[in-house]
Design an enzyme around this catalytic site. Structure first.
Site, PDB file in Angstrom:
ATOM      1  N   GLN A 116       0.828  -1.217   0.000  1.00 22.24           N
ATOM      2  CA  GLN A 116       0.000   0.000   0.000  1.00 22.24           C
ATOM      3  C   GLN A 116       0.855   1.258   0.000  1.00 22.24           C
ATOM      4  O   GLN A 116       0.329   2.353  -0.103  1.00 22.24           O
ATOM      5  CB  GLN A 116      -0.932   0.012   1.219  1.00 22.24           C
ATOM      6  CG  GLN A 116      -2.064  -0.983   1.128  1.00 22.24           C
ATOM      7  CD  GLN A 116      -3.022  -0.849   2.290  1.00 22.24           C
ATOM      8  OE1 GLN A 116      -2.603  -0.551   3.428  1.00 22.24           O
ATOM      9  NE2 GLN A 116      -4.297  -1.076   2.048  1.00 22.24           N
ATOM     10  N   ARG A 209      -7.660 -22.342  11.282  1.00 22.64           N
ATOM     11  CA  ARG A 209      -8.529 -21.387  10.576  1.00 22.64           C
ATOM     12  C   ARG A 209      -9.775 -22.051   9.996  1.00 22.64           C
ATOM     13  O   ARG A 209     -10.656 -21.350   9.485  1.00 22.64           O
ATOM     14  CB  ARG A 209      -7.740 -20.662   9.488  1.00 22.64           C
ATOM     15  CG  ARG A 209      -6.488 -19.960  10.004  1.00 22.64           C
ATOM     16  CD  ARG A 209      -6.783 -18.993  11.130  1.00 22.64           C
ATOM     17  NE  ARG A 209      -5.570 -18.317  11.600  1.00 22.64           N
ATOM     18  CZ  ARG A 209      -5.567 -17.331  12.488  1.00 22.64           C
ATOM     19  NH1 ARG A 209      -6.683 -16.913  13.024  1.00 22.64           N
ATOM     20  NH2 ARG A 209      -4.423 -16.784  12.865  1.00 22.64           N
TER      21      ARG A 209
END
Ligand SMILES: Cc1cc2nc3c(=O)[nH]c(=O)nc-3n(C[C@H](O)[C@H](O)[C@H](O)COP(=O)(O)OP(=O)(O)OC[C@H]3O[C@@H](n4cnc5c(N)ncnc54)[C@H](O)[C@@H]3O)c2cc1C
Length: 259
Positions: A116, A209
């Site tokens: 980013q 997960r």
């Protein structure tokens, strides 16, 4: 505003098994990760068969016959380090920064993630959390909030670009503006990440997960990864079951956790 409704999971790479031409032994699997794990396991006990022709004075033994039987036993005796030789790389797209923040806590994976700081996020997409139904009031709140964040990102970006215009290096100017403006982007911001891991690390990821207590988006990703890995290497991942709980939640279970 672009919205991702599910992750895009792409298998990027798998291994090639070359074998050891001077050792007379062949596995009955042609899945490189499974062959390599079996070879590594057999090396520990020299169980390539009496005629394998290894140099040195050791006595060779026969051991188990099939790859499936061999790797089943590895799981049973929890000889998990053998599984570390089998490696797969995935590209995950359409996942949120919230998801990758959880993903990168897994220390045995290698990562490369969209930056980013280098990439302009003015047209970035957002990932809809699975619990939010499209058309609902919650969806409108979520959508408005993402749009506002994007507007603020663009406004902040242009202000900071103006503020750092005396910075001589164009790359540095852009980086300084983007790294500052990104601070207003939410957890739902879409990102892309390449993840490489061995079978043991993927198993740990799937178990943690894919469980009922995992967060919804990463659990969905774990289910998608399991789909791929089960097809890739059924002898390394075939013990996993996808079980639907009474509340409709789909979770990953195994009789061999923590190998
Ligand atoms: C449902 C759920 C809720 C969570 N909630 C939170 C939370 O509120 N806050 C938070 O900070 N995190 C939270 N986590 C993240 C969690 O604490 C772990 O960081 C993450 O699941 C990675 O797994 P892991 O630690 O087993 O390690 P991995 O990095 O995947 O490593 C796998 C295994 O290797 C071994 N290992 C790795 N590194 C070391 C080491 N340095 N020393 C000793 N053994 C090591 C351990 O046996 C470990 O289990 C949550 C995870 C889950 C699944």
């Amino acid at each position: 505003m672009h919205i991702f409704r599910e992750a895009k999971v792409t298998l990027l790479a798998r291994q090639e098994y070359l074998g050891a031409p001077h050792i007379r032994w062949e596995s009955d699997t042609d899945v490189p990760g499974q062959e390599l794990a079996e070879f590594a396991g057999r090396l520990c006990y020299l169980s390539f068969g009496a005629d394998a022709g290894l140099e040195g004075g050791h006595r060779l033994i026969a051991g188990r016959t099939t790859n499936r039987e061999y790797l089943d036993n590895i799981r049973t005796v929890r000889h998990g380090s053998v599984l570390e030789h089998a490696v797969w790389s995935f590209l995950f797209e359409g996942v949120s920064r919230a998801l990758t923040h959880e993903l990168v806590r897994h220390r045995h994976f290698s990562y490369s993630q969209l930056s980013q700081r280098y990439v302009d996020e003015s047209e970035v997409a957002f990932v809809l959390p699975p619990e939010i139904e499209e058309g609902s009031e919650a969806f409108e709140i979520w959508r408005r909030s993402c749009e506002r964040a994007l507007d603020d990102y663009r406004a902040l970006l242009s202000r900071i670009e103006a503020q750092v215009e005396d910075e001589p290096k164009a790359t540095m100017r852009r980086k300084r503006a983007r790294q500052t403006a990104r601070s207003v982007l939410p957890n739902a911001t879409e990102t892309k990440i390449v993840v490489t891991g061995n079978a043991r690390a993927w198993r740990h990821f799937l178990e943690l997960r894919g469980s009922a207590s995992a967060e919804a988006e990463i659990r969905t990703l774990a289910l998608a990864v399991l789909d791929v890995l089960r097809q890739e290497a059924p002898h390394l991942f075939g013990d996993y079951r996808v079980v639907e709980q009474p509340n409709g939640l789909r979770v990953i279970e195994t009789d061999y956790p923590g190998v």
